[in-house]
Design a protein around this motif. Structure first.
Motif, PDB file in Angstrom:
ATOM      1  N   ARG A  30     -19.941  74.857 -98.256  1.00  0.00           N
ATOM      2  CA  ARG A  30     -19.740  73.317 -97.843  1.00  0.00           C
ATOM      3  C   ARG A  30     -18.557  72.979 -97.064  1.00  0.00           C
ATOM      4  O   ARG A  30     -17.499  73.630 -97.366  1.00  0.00           O
ATOM      5  CB  ARG A  30     -20.017  72.355 -98.959  1.00  0.00           C
ATOM      6  CG  ARG A  30     -21.253  72.533 -99.737  1.00  0.00           C
ATOM      7  CD  ARG A  30     -22.139  71.630 -99.042  1.00  0.00           C
ATOM      8  NE  ARG A  30     -23.302  71.626 -99.954  1.00  0.00           N
ATOM      9  CZ  ARG A  30     -24.523  71.482 -99.447  1.00  0.00           C
ATOM     10  NH1 ARG A  30     -24.625  70.997 -98.228  1.00  0.00           N
ATOM     11  NH2 ARG A  30     -25.574  71.263-100.295  1.00  0.00           N
ATOM     12  N   ARG A  40     -23.554  63.125-100.228  1.00  0.00           N
ATOM     13  CA  ARG A  40     -24.238  64.038-100.990  1.00  0.00           C
ATOM     14  C   ARG A  40     -24.366  63.517-102.412  1.00  0.00           C
ATOM     15  O   ARG A  40     -25.003  63.864-103.332  1.00  0.00           O
ATOM     16  CB  ARG A  40     -23.485  65.565-100.954  1.00  0.00           C
ATOM     17  CG  ARG A  40     -23.772  66.142 -99.669  1.00  0.00           C
ATOM     18  CD  ARG A  40     -23.554  67.755 -99.717  1.00  0.00           C
ATOM     19  NE  ARG A  40     -22.255  67.841-100.082  1.00  0.00           N
ATOM     20  CZ  ARG A  40     -21.238  68.237 -99.271  1.00  0.00           C
ATOM     21  NH1 ARG A  40     -21.863  68.232 -97.830  1.00  0.00           N
ATOM     22  NH2 ARG A  40     -20.130  68.595 -99.523  1.00  0.00           N
ATOM     23  N   GLN A  49     -29.509  69.031-103.114  1.00  0.00           N
ATOM     24  CA  GLN A  49     -28.079  69.052-103.004  1.00  0.00           C
ATOM     25  C   GLN A  49     -27.284  69.038-104.274  1.00  0.00           C
ATOM     26  O   GLN A  49     -27.796  68.269-105.156  1.00  0.00           O
ATOM     27  CB  GLN A  49     -27.735  67.721-102.013  1.00  0.00           C
ATOM     28  CG  GLN A  49     -28.148  68.049-100.649  1.00  0.00           C
ATOM     29  CD  GLN A  49     -27.680  66.950 -99.826  1.00  0.00           C
ATOM     30  OE1 GLN A  49     -27.368  65.809-100.293  1.00  0.00           O
ATOM     31  NE2 GLN A  49     -27.590  67.200 -98.382  1.00  0.00           N
TER      32      GLN A  49
END
Length: 144
Positions: A30, A40, A49
């Motif tokens: 990420r 997120r 996620q």
């Protein structure tokens, strides 16, 4: 307003930011852009996620000031305008810019440039130029 030049602390802080970005990319794949991390953890989230990874990152950000107080015995010096309409307008512009630019300054400036992303380089040049112009106008032309 005068600012203090602290090259050693700035270098250490930049190193910690870079190390955290590399660690997040290496362990979770990420980018350490705050707008992406916040998106997120807030609804609506896409399936699959990781909520916990985003929460841990944000909690770490929030704990930085209390840790500073524990280490140094005083709060970090911050200067924030007491002009609420100005702060509100600035927040809206930053939020709009993050959406329009498909990411925030931390994502583009720290992670995007290090990946040689053309879009991130253009975004960083754009927001840094805007900041330079804003400081020039507000501090030296208007005198705010």
């Amino acid at each position: 307003m005068e600012t203090e030049f602290t090259p050693i602390l700035s270098l250490l802080g930049g190193g910690l930011i870079g190390a955290s970005a590399v660690l997040l990319m290496a362990t979770h794949g990420r980018i350490a852009g705050i707008s992406g991390i916040i998106s997120r953890i807030l609804p609506p989230r896409s399936a699959g996620q990781s909520l916990s990874q985003g929460l841990v990152f944000v909690i770490g950000l929030l704990l930085s000031a209390p840790i500073w107080v524990l280490v140094y015995g005083q709060s970090p010096v911050q200067t924030v305008s007491d002009n609420l309409p100005l702060l509100g307008a600035a927040g809206i512009l930053v939020g709009f810019g993050s959406v329009l630019g498909n990411g925030c300054t931390s994502g583009h400036g720290v992670c995007g440039i290090s990946r040689l992303s053309g879009r991130s380089i253009v975004a960083t040049v754009t927001f840094m130029s805007s900041a330079f112009i804003a400081v020039l106008l507000l501090r030296h032309v208007i005198g705010a």
